[in-house]
Write an enzyme that holds these catalytic residues in place. Structure first.
Site, PDB file in Angstrom:
ATOM      1  N   GLU A  61       4.731 -55.070  -4.649  1.00 39.60           N
ATOM      2  CA  GLU A  61       4.548 -56.425  -5.157  1.00 39.60           C
ATOM      3  C   GLU A  61       4.421 -57.414  -3.999  1.00 39.60           C
ATOM      4  O   GLU A  61       5.282 -57.423  -3.120  1.00 39.60           O
ATOM      5  CB  GLU A  61       5.698 -56.807  -6.087  1.00 39.60           C
ATOM      6  CG  GLU A  61       5.724 -55.952  -7.350  1.00 39.60           C
ATOM      7  CD  GLU A  61       6.842 -56.327  -8.315  1.00 39.60           C
ATOM      8  OE1 GLU A  61       7.836 -56.948  -7.885  1.00 39.60           O
ATOM      9  OE2 GLU A  61       6.702 -55.992  -9.502  1.00 39.60           O
ATOM     10  N   ARG A  93      10.261 -50.760 -14.086  1.00 44.08           N
ATOM     11  CA  ARG A  93       9.985 -50.549 -12.664  1.00 44.08           C
ATOM     12  C   ARG A  93       8.585 -49.977 -12.514  1.00 44.08           C
ATOM     13  O   ARG A  93       8.193 -49.063 -13.249  1.00 44.08           O
ATOM     14  CB  ARG A  93      11.014 -49.607 -12.039  1.00 44.08           C
ATOM     15  CG  ARG A  93      12.372 -50.241 -11.759  1.00 44.08           C
ATOM     16  CD  ARG A  93      12.267 -51.259 -10.633  1.00 44.08           C
ATOM     17  NE  ARG A  93      13.539 -51.855 -10.277  1.00 44.08           N
ATOM     18  CZ  ARG A  93      14.002 -52.997 -10.761  1.00 44.08           C
ATOM     19  NH1 ARG A  93      13.273 -53.665 -11.660  1.00 44.08           N
ATOM     20  NH2 ARG A  93      15.153 -53.496 -10.354  1.00 44.08           N
ATOM     21  N   HIS A 101       5.733 -60.017 -12.319  1.00 43.60           N
ATOM     22  CA  HIS A 101       7.180 -59.752 -12.384  1.00 43.60           C
ATOM     23  C   HIS A 101       7.903 -60.984 -12.944  1.00 43.60           C
ATOM     24  O   HIS A 101       8.869 -61.483 -12.367  1.00 43.60           O
ATOM     25  CB  HIS A 101       7.728 -59.384 -10.999  1.00 43.60           C
ATOM     26  CG  HIS A 101       8.988 -58.573 -11.077  1.00 43.60           C
ATOM     27  ND1 HIS A 101       9.277 -57.544 -10.213  1.00 43.60           N
ATOM     28  CD2 HIS A 101      10.037 -58.623 -11.923  1.00 43.60           C
ATOM     29  CE1 HIS A 101      10.446 -57.007 -10.496  1.00 43.60           C
ATOM     30  NE2 HIS A 101      10.927 -57.653 -11.543  1.00 43.60           N
TER      31      HIS A 101
END
Length: 320
Positions: free
Chosen positions: A262, A233, A281
């Protein structure tokens, strides 16, 4: 009129065919949310019976608006984007898929380690900008015999340890529980791990207690030659502290697959630093993992809506 309606707040793949087809088997309509804020999601949730979410925030306001909500199901592992406590207070089960991308994330973390250690991304960037210079950047070191520190020896951390042991690395790990010792892995306290590691890889969930735990004080413990890897994270790391530490020579570089926001502003530090490898990601993604994830979450929802007990209820709610 469909028998049920299910809201999907967001998704990170091209379409929702798997989800739609699985839910159609129980006469459930899939309501696909456009990108929007909690107010938009709350409006869409009002006449739905379940919520599926990937990365979008699902706070109390959204769940409260879904008056007939029978389940909130995470298209993923972590639960920090869902108000799990409120769901429990309303006897709404929350589910996830804790084992769907273990191999992929471990492989991605290892790929980041290899890229940092052999300067693959750095050399690629240099050569694409017309600089073909072997001697540029930090010195290369043999990976075999170096120490990998794994923060969080859960399912993914253990997979990474298995792979890194195959490269004959030394593995140390921090785990609050220290349960299930693993051959070839030494448990240590967190400060010792940061001091001894040549590579530090994060594999721990984000909680209200560990946000920004990797801060200025912790970066002072790193070896100047060490690298940080994060596939967990983004908010585990204080981004400004990371950049300050890089500027101060307290570590050699980092590889970040997850960011607090993001997408991040790639023109800003630490993302524009050539010592930092950034991926969007992507660690969880493979054809195999996404098929597994999407079908299982849709089946969790379908099972709950038809009166059954779905797999992986994480908030202690009893159904059935």
């Amino acid at each position: 009129m469909p028998r049920f309606k299910v809201l999907i707040t967001d998704y990170a793949w091209p379409d929702v065919t798997i989800e739609r087809n699985t839910l159609a088997e129980i006469d459930a309509e899939l309501v696909v949310a456009p990108k929007g804020d909690a107010e938009t999601l709350a409006g869409l949730a009002a006449d739905c019976d379940a919520i599926m979410t990937n990365w979008a925030k699902v706070p109390q306001a959204v769940i409260e608006a879904c008056k007939n909500c029978k389940i909130v199901s995470r298209l993923g592992i972590g639960l920090d984007n869902i108000d799990v406590a409120y769901c429990k207070s309303q006897n709404i089960p929350v589910t996830n898929v804790p084992d769907y991308c273990l191999i992929e994330v471990a492989e991605h973390a290892l790929a980041q380690l290899l890229s940092l250690s052999r300067k693959v991304a750095f050399y690629h960037h240099e050569t694409k900008n017309g600089r073909y210079v072997l001697q540029s950047g930090p010195k290369l070191r043999r990976i075999e015999g170096q120490t990998l520190g794994i923060v969080g020896l859960g399912n993914i951390g253990r997979k990474l340890a298995e792979k890194a042991l195959g490269l004959k690395m030394k593995i140390i790990a921090y785990s609050r529980s220290r349960k299930d010792p693993m051959p070839g892995v030494e448990f240590v306290e967190i400060d010792e791990l940061l001091q001894r590691s040549d590579y530090v890889s994060l594999h721990t969930p984000l909680t209200k207690d560990n946000k920004y735990w990797l801060n200025a004080d912790k970066f002072k413990l790193f070896k100047p030659s060490a690298y940080l890897i994060n596939t967990a994270r983004g908010a585990l790391i204080d981004g400004q502290a990371l950049q300050n530490a890089l500027n101060a020579g307290q570590l050699a570089g980092a590889a970040l697959d997850v960011q607090e926001v993001e997408p991040p502003d790639l023109s800003q530090a630490p993302y524009n630093d050539p010592r930092v490898v950034v991926t969007p990601h992507a660690a969880f993604v493979s054809e195999e993992s996404l098929q597994n994830l999407r079908s299982r979450v849709a089946k969790q929802v379908a099972t709950r809506l038809t009166g059954g007990v779905p797999e992986n209820i994480v908030n202690g709610v009893t159904v059935g």
